[in-house]
Design a protein around this motif. Structure first.
Motif, PDB file in Angstrom:
ATOM      1  N   TYR A 109      75.573  42.055  14.656  1.00  0.00           N
ATOM      2  CA  TYR A 109      75.150  42.870  15.583  1.00  0.00           C
ATOM      3  C   TYR A 109      73.983  41.681  16.420  1.00  0.00           C
TER       4      TYR A 109
ATOM      5  N   CYS B 250      73.829  38.529   9.921  1.00  0.00           N
ATOM      6  CA  CYS B 250      74.292  39.512  10.396  1.00  0.00           C
ATOM      7  C   CYS B 250      74.362  39.113  11.922  1.00  0.00           C
TER       8      CYS B 250
ATOM      9  N   GLY C  73      74.912  48.647  13.181  1.00  0.00           N
ATOM     10  CA  GLY C  73      75.691  47.787  12.447  1.00  0.00           C
ATOM     11  C   GLY C  73      75.217  46.174  12.361  1.00  0.00           C
TER      12      GLY C  73
ATOM     13  N   MET D  74      67.569  39.406  10.485  1.00  0.00           N
ATOM     14  CA  MET D  74      68.867  39.051   9.511  1.00  0.00           C
ATOM     15  C   MET D  74      69.858  38.372   9.138  1.00  0.00           C
TER      16      MET D  74
ATOM     17  N   HIS E  10      70.319  40.765  16.092  1.00  0.00           N
ATOM     18  CA  HIS E  10      70.367  40.971  14.140  1.00  0.00           C
ATOM     19  C   HIS E  10      69.887  39.842  13.406  1.00  0.00           C
TER      20      HIS E  10
HETATM   21 CO    CO Z   1      72.619  43.928  11.539  1.00  0.00          CO
END
Ligand code: CO
Length: 150
Positions: A134, A132, A65, A141, A137
């Motif tokens: 998640y 991100c 995700g 990210m 991440h």
């Molecule tokens: Co992510």
């Protein structure tokens, strides 16, 4: 297959026109935990700025995700850490976290989401990070959102 090619062509065109307007941008995310950019520049001439998040991978949101979350640079890691308790149903954000300036929903492969935020609340002297949330991440990210006066 043909439909997918058309969609990609449409997305490319959208990116080109977004660049001209400079008040929106498209960020793609992948199965390898990457964003397509690590820097976004926002002009104070924009009243609002819109980020369109896409996911060009093949994995669902439960396992790969991605969301696009904006905060002051120093808040990014704490938001990410606290977001783990929020769980999948809260897109790995602590509900009501006031340090979050803007965020999309958590998406999986083939999904898109957009978020529009008010540029007047952003300070060119402040460092901002997008990431991100998640779990884990943020290590790969994340990027810088720069605010410029003109
Ligand atoms: Co992510």
């Amino acid at each position: 297959m043909f439909a997918k090619a058309c969609l990609l062509a449409a997305l490319s065109l959208a990116s080109v026109s977004a660049f001209a307007a400079e008040c929106e941008t498209t960020v793609d995310s992948t199965d390898t935990m990457t964003f397509s950019t690590d820097e976004i520049t926002v002009s104070k001439q924009c009243k609002t700025f819109t980020v369109h998040l896409t996911h060009s991978g093949g994995l669902p949101a439960q396992v790969m995700g991605h969301n696009w979350v904006l905060s002051k640079a120093d808040d990014a890691v704490p938001i990410s850490t606290d977001g783990m308790d929020g769980g999948f149903e809260n897109a790995y954000l602590k509900p009501g976290d006031t340090r979050v300036i803007a965020h999309t929903k958590l998406i999986g492969a083939g999904e898109t989401d957009s978020v529009t935020f008010d540029v007047s609340q952003l300070d060119p002297a402040q460092a901002y990070t997008f990431f991100c949330s998640y779990p884990a991440h943020i290590s790969r990210m994340k990027g810088t959102l720069k605010v410029i006066p003109g």
